[in-house]
Design a protein around this motif. Structure first.
Motif, PDB file in Angstrom:
ATOM      1  N   CYS A 249       0.817  -1.217   0.000  1.00  0.00           N
ATOM      2  CA  CYS A 249       0.000   0.000   0.000  1.00  0.00           C
ATOM      3  C   CYS A 249       0.849   1.265   0.000  1.00  0.00           C
ATOM      4  CB  CYS A 249      -0.971  -0.005   1.175  1.00  0.00           C
ATOM      5  SG  CYS A 249      -0.209   0.037   2.818  1.00  0.00           S
ATOM      6  N   LEU A 253       0.811   5.356  -3.951  1.00  0.00           N
ATOM      7  CA  LEU A 253       0.917   6.766  -4.320  1.00  0.00           C
ATOM      8  C   LEU A 253       2.012   6.999  -5.356  1.00  0.00           C
ATOM      9  CD1 LEU A 253       0.087   9.700  -4.048  1.00  0.00           C
ATOM     10  CD2 LEU A 253       1.531   9.861  -1.999  1.00  0.00           C
ATOM     11  N   THR A 286      -6.940   3.517   3.358  1.00  0.00           N
ATOM     12  CA  THR A 286      -6.399   4.864   3.590  1.00  0.00           C
ATOM     13  C   THR A 286      -5.392   5.247   2.517  1.00  0.00           C
ATOM     14  OG1 THR A 286      -6.709   4.657   5.985  1.00  0.00           O
ATOM     15  CG2 THR A 286      -5.131   6.305   5.221  1.00  0.00           C
ATOM     16  N   LYS A 287      -4.443   4.356   2.241  1.00  0.00           N
ATOM     17  CA  LYS A 287      -3.432   4.632   1.225  1.00  0.00           C
ATOM     18  C   LYS A 287      -4.038   4.641  -0.174  1.00  0.00           C
ATOM     19  CE  LYS A 287       0.219   4.989   3.858  1.00  0.00           C
ATOM     20  NZ  LYS A 287       1.006   6.235   3.951  1.00  0.00           N
ATOM     21  N   ARG A 289      -7.089   5.645  -0.941  1.00  0.00           N
ATOM     22  CA  ARG A 289      -7.759   6.944  -1.101  1.00  0.00           C
ATOM     23  C   ARG A 289      -6.738   8.058  -1.339  1.00  0.00           C
ATOM     24  NH1 ARG A 289     -12.018   5.691   3.735  1.00  0.00           N
ATOM     25  NH2 ARG A 289     -13.822   5.128   2.435  1.00  0.00           N
ATOM     26  N   GLU A 290      -5.632   7.980  -0.632  1.00  0.00           N
ATOM     27  CA  GLU A 290      -4.582   8.988  -0.807  1.00  0.00           C
ATOM     28  C   GLU A 290      -4.069   8.983  -2.241  1.00  0.00           C
ATOM     29  OE1 GLU A 290      -0.017   9.060   0.621  1.00  0.00           O
ATOM     30  OE2 GLU A 290      -1.465   9.068   2.268  1.00  0.00           O
ATOM     31  N   ALA A 291      -3.833   7.797  -2.791  1.00  0.00           N
ATOM     32  CA  ALA A 291      -3.333   7.691  -4.155  1.00  0.00           C
ATOM     33  C   ALA A 291      -4.364   8.188  -5.159  1.00  0.00           C
ATOM     34  CB  ALA A 291      -2.957   6.238  -4.457  1.00  0.00           C
ATOM     35  N   LEU A 293      -6.868  10.303  -4.662  1.00  0.00           N
ATOM     36  CA  LEU A 293      -7.052  11.749  -4.521  1.00  0.00           C
ATOM     37  C   LEU A 293      -5.918  12.518  -5.190  1.00  0.00           C
ATOM     38  CD1 LEU A 293      -8.719  14.050  -3.271  1.00  0.00           C
ATOM     39  CD2 LEU A 293      -7.328  13.824  -1.202  1.00  0.00           C
ATOM     40  N   ALA A 294      -4.703  11.983  -5.093  1.00  0.00           N
ATOM     41  CA  ALA A 294      -3.533  12.689  -5.626  1.00  0.00           C
ATOM     42  C   ALA A 294      -3.600  12.864  -7.139  1.00  0.00           C
ATOM     43  CB  ALA A 294      -2.257  11.942  -5.240  1.00  0.00           C
TER      44      ALA A 294
END
Length: 327
Positions: A249, A253, A286-287, A289-291, A293-294
C-alpha cells in the motif's frame, strides 16, 4: 527578560552580563552552569543512543560514518547511523524515520558545531545513497539471472490453486513462484511466493516505484492499480483490463503518480484498494484513497459477505463468494 538555559547536551548558557537591568531592582545573579554529564563524546553518544533503544554498540569517534540496527526493525536492518566529526560532537539518526540528533559534550552550540553537524549529515546521506544504488544494482542483476533460468510457473502450484488463479506469466524456481517487478522497463526485483503463501522480496532490491503488470497498457482505455499480485490477477481476469500491482500500500501513491504522468489524459486510472477492515487505520483503504485523490482517480474496494473471516482484498472476495472463507 530572556531566560537562561544551562546543562545537558546542546544547551546554551546565558551569563550574568547578558541579563538586562530592570529599573529600581538590583542586578540578578545568573544561576551557576551545571557541569556537563560527560566530558568525552563516546559516553555522551552511547547515552543518547540508549534513549532511542539502541544498546550494545562500541562507538568510535573517528570521523567515519558507522551503521547500526534500529531497535524497531528486524535484525540486520542497518537503518541507524552515526558519525563523530570532532571529539566534541556526534550526529546520529535513523533513515527509516528521518530522525537526526546532535550530541555534544557540553557548552554552547556554536556556528562551527552547526556546520560540522550539517556536513556530517550530508556525508552520511551521500554514502547511504551510494551504498543503496550499489545494492539495487547487485539485486537487479541477481533477479535477472534467476528470472532467465526459471521455468514457467506450474498452474498447479499450491498458491495458485488456493487463490484460484492462472499463472499469468509467472515463473518458478524450485517451489517458489517468481513475481517480476519492473522499473523503467527493466527487471529490478522479484517477489518470491512459497507454497504456504508467504512472500519475500529479494533483499536490498528496489520496491518503491517498481511494479508488476498484468495485461498490456498500450491501447487500453482503463488501467487498474492495486496492491498485491493475486489481487491484480483477479481483477485482470474479471474485467479484462491491464492491472498494475504496486506490491504494497505504501507504493500506491508513487505508482499512481507515475502512471498518471505517463498515460494520456484519456486513459482512466482506477485504484482498487484493499479493505483492511480489521486493522487499525485500515492502511489499504487509507493509502488507496490517498493515491486516488492525488491524481483525481476513481477508487473501488471490496465488501464482504462474511462476518468472521479475514478477507481484505478482491481475491479474498472472490474466494469467499465461492464458499472458501479466508482464515
Amino acid at each position: 527578560m530572556r531566560a537562561a538555559g544551562w546543562g545537558g547536551r546542546g544547551m546554551t548558557h546565558t551569563t550574568q552580563k547578558d541579563w538586562p537591568l530592570e529599573r529600581g531592582r538590583p542586578r540578578t545573579e545568573a544561576p551557576p552552569k551545571a557541569p556537563p554529564r560527560h566530558t568525552t563524546i563516546e559516553p555522551a553518544l552511547l547515552e543518547a543512543l540508549a534513549e532511542c533503544g539502541v544498546t550494545g554498540l562500541t562507538v568510535h569517534a573517528d570521523g567515519v560514518i558507522h551503521r547500526f540496527d534500529a531497535s524497531d526493525k528486524k535484525r540486520g536492518n542497518r537503518c541507524g547511523w552515526y558519525v563523530c566529526p570532532s571529539l566534541d560532537v556526534a550526529v546520529f539518526g535513523f533513515w527509516h524515520t528521518g530522525e537526526q540528533h546532535t550530541v555534544i559534550t557540553g557548552g554552547r552550540v556554536d556556528p562551527t558545531t552547526t556546520l560540522e553537524t550539517r556536513l556530517a549529515y550530508q556525508r552520511a546521506k551521500e554514502q547511504r545513497e551510494a551504498e543503496q544504488r550499489q545494492q539495487w544494482t547487485r539485486t537487479a542483476e541477481q533477479a535477472r539471472r534467476w528470472w532467465a533460468a526459471a521455468e514457467s510457473a506450474d498452474p498447479h502450484h499450491p498458491y495458485l490453486l488456493k487463490k484460484r488463479l492462472a499463472p499469468h506469466g509467472l515463473r518458478q524456481r524450485g517451489d517458489m513462484l517468481l513475481v517480476p517487478l519492473f522499473l523503467g522497463g527493466e527487471l529490478v526485483n522479484l517477489q518470491r511466493i512459497l507454497p504456504d503463501g508467504s512472500k519475500r522480496f529479494m533483499a536490498g532490491g528496489r520496491i518503491r516505484g517498481a511494479a508488476s503488470l498484468l495485461g498490456r497498457i498500450a491501447g487500453a482505455d482503463t488501467v487498474y492499480l492495486c496492491e498485491g499480485w493475486a489481487t491484480a490477477a483477479t481483477l485482470h481476469e474479471a474485467v479484462g483490463q491491464p492491472v498494475v500491482a504496486a506490491m504494497n500500500c505504501g507504493n500506491l501513491l508513487p505508482m499512481a503518480r507515475s502512471l498518471r504522468s505517463r498515460l494520456p489524459a484519456s486513459v482512466a486510472i482506477i485504484v482498487a484498494a484493499d479493505n483492511d477492515r480489521y486493522k487499525s487505520g485500515n492502511a489499504g483503504l487509507t493509502k488507496g484513497r490517498e493515491a486516488a485523490l492525488a491524481i483525481g482517480a476513481r477508487i473501488v474496494w471490496p465488501e464482504f459477505p462474511c462476518a468472521e473471516c479475514a478477507c481484505s482484498d478482491f481475491n479474498d472476495r472472490q474466494c469467499c463468494a465461492l464458499g472458501e472463507v479466508v482464515a
